[in-house]
Design a protein around this motif. Structure first.
Motif, short mmCIF file in Angstrom:
data_model
loop_
_atom_site.label_atom_id
_atom_site.label_comp_id
_atom_site.label_asym_id
_atom_site.label_seq_id
_atom_site.Cartn_x
_atom_site.Cartn_y
_atom_site.Cartn_z
N GLU A 191 0.80 -1.23 0.00
CA GLU A 191 0.00 0.00 0.00
C GLU A 191 0.83 1.28 0.00
O GLU A 191 0.49 2.24 -0.69
N SER A 192 1.89 1.28 0.78
CA SER A 192 2.57 2.56 0.98
C SER A 192 4.07 2.43 0.77
O SER A 192 4.63 1.33 0.71
N LEU A 193 4.70 3.57 0.71
CA LEU A 193 6.15 3.63 0.53
C LEU A 193 6.88 2.85 1.62
O LEU A 193 7.88 2.20 1.36
N ALA A 194 6.34 2.90 2.84
CA ALA A 194 6.98 2.20 3.95
C ALA A 194 6.93 0.68 3.78
O ALA A 194 7.71 -0.04 4.40
N ASP A 195 6.02 0.20 2.93
CA ASP A 195 5.90 -1.25 2.71
C ASP A 195 6.91 -1.77 1.69
O ASP A 195 7.09 -2.98 1.55
N LEU A 196 7.52 -0.87 0.92
CA LEU A 196 8.44 -1.28 -0.13
C LEU A 196 9.81 -1.60 0.46
O LEU A 196 10.29 -0.87 1.34
N ASP A 251 2.30 9.25 -1.59
CA ASP A 251 2.26 8.34 -0.44
C ASP A 251 1.31 8.91 0.61
O ASP A 251 1.68 9.82 1.35
N GLY A 252 0.10 8.41 0.63
CA GLY A 252 -0.90 8.88 1.58
C GLY A 252 -1.93 9.79 0.91
O GLY A 252 -1.63 10.47 -0.08
N ALA A 253 -3.14 9.75 1.43
CA ALA A 253 -4.23 10.51 0.84
C ALA A 253 -3.91 12.01 0.78
O ALA A 253 -4.21 12.67 -0.21
N VAL A 254 -3.28 12.52 1.83
CA VAL A 254 -2.99 13.95 1.85
C VAL A 254 -1.97 14.33 0.76
O VAL A 254 -1.91 15.48 0.35
N ALA A 255 -1.23 13.33 0.30
CA ALA A 255 -0.23 13.54 -0.75
C ALA A 255 -0.78 13.15 -2.13
O ALA A 255 -0.02 12.98 -3.08
N PHE A 256 -2.10 13.01 -2.23
CA PHE A 256 -2.79 12.70 -3.49
C PHE A 256 -2.68 11.25 -3.92
O PHE A 256 -2.84 10.93 -5.10
N GLN A 257 -2.40 10.33 -2.99
CA GLN A 257 -2.47 8.91 -3.36
C GLN A 257 -3.94 8.56 -3.53
O GLN A 257 -4.75 8.75 -2.61
N GLU A 258 -4.30 8.08 -4.70
CA GLU A 258 -5.71 7.79 -5.01
C GLU A 258 -6.02 6.31 -4.93
O GLU A 258 -7.16 5.93 -4.67
N VAL A 259 -5.03 5.48 -5.22
CA VAL A 259 -5.19 4.02 -5.12
C VAL A 259 -4.15 3.55 -4.12
O VAL A 259 -2.96 3.86 -4.26
N PHE A 260 -4.60 2.78 -3.12
CA PHE A 260 -3.68 2.40 -2.06
C PHE A 260 -2.98 1.09 -2.38
O PHE A 260 -3.13 0.07 -1.71
#
Ligand SMILES: [Zn+2]
Length: 143
Positions: free
Chosen positions: A47-52, A92-101
């Motif tokens: 889902e997120s940058l931290a998961d990579l 990365d994150g909704a506030v940063a315009f991530q639209e698909v998680f």
């Protein structure tokens, strides 16, 4: 499975594929911000940058670099959209315009007058002591 990118990776939803590797699938964005806008999507649902991890992150960036080069070559040959520059954009994150998680990286061909903007209030010369303090906090988090 409700993730649209997982459905695209599985082939359940059609896409216009640009590049396939063992780690990523890259395809044309159906809502392009600029002509030639490509999304580099991980095959794995992370889902997120931290998961990579570094390997997956490198695969994503490598694919983006390869596609950027192809966009420039196609533009120069007159066979692709105009491409005088490239923006890579990772949200990365909704506030940063991530639209698909589901982790993905935008590859955006750029040309003069393409209408793409990053609207921000850029900082105004913070004091060195503030920058040093922020850097110190971050260095402390790096371990
Ligand atoms: Zn997914």
């Amino acid at each position: 499975m409700s993730c649209v990118f997982c459905h695209i990776v599985a082939g359940d939803i059609e896409s216009s594929v640009v590049l396939e590797t063992d780690r990523v699938l890259a395809f044309m964005d159906v809502h392009p911000a600029t002509p030639g806008h490509v999304l580099v999507v991980l095959r794995a649902h992370l889902e997120s940058l931290a998961d990579l991890d570094d390997e997956v992150g490198a695969a994503m960036f490598s694919a983006a670099r390869t596609i950027a080069a192809a966009l420039r070559t196609a533009s120069a040959a007159g066979t692709g959209p105009r491409c005088d520059g490239i923006n890579l954009f990772y949200a990365d994150g909704a506030v940063a315009f991530q639209e698909v998680f589901h982790a993905y990286l935008h590859v955006l061909p750029r040309s003069v007058g393409d209408g793409f903007t990053l609207d921000a209030r850029w900082g105004t010369d913070p004091a060195r002591v503030e920058l040093d303090a922020e850097a110190s906090v971050l260095r402390g988090m790096l371990g």
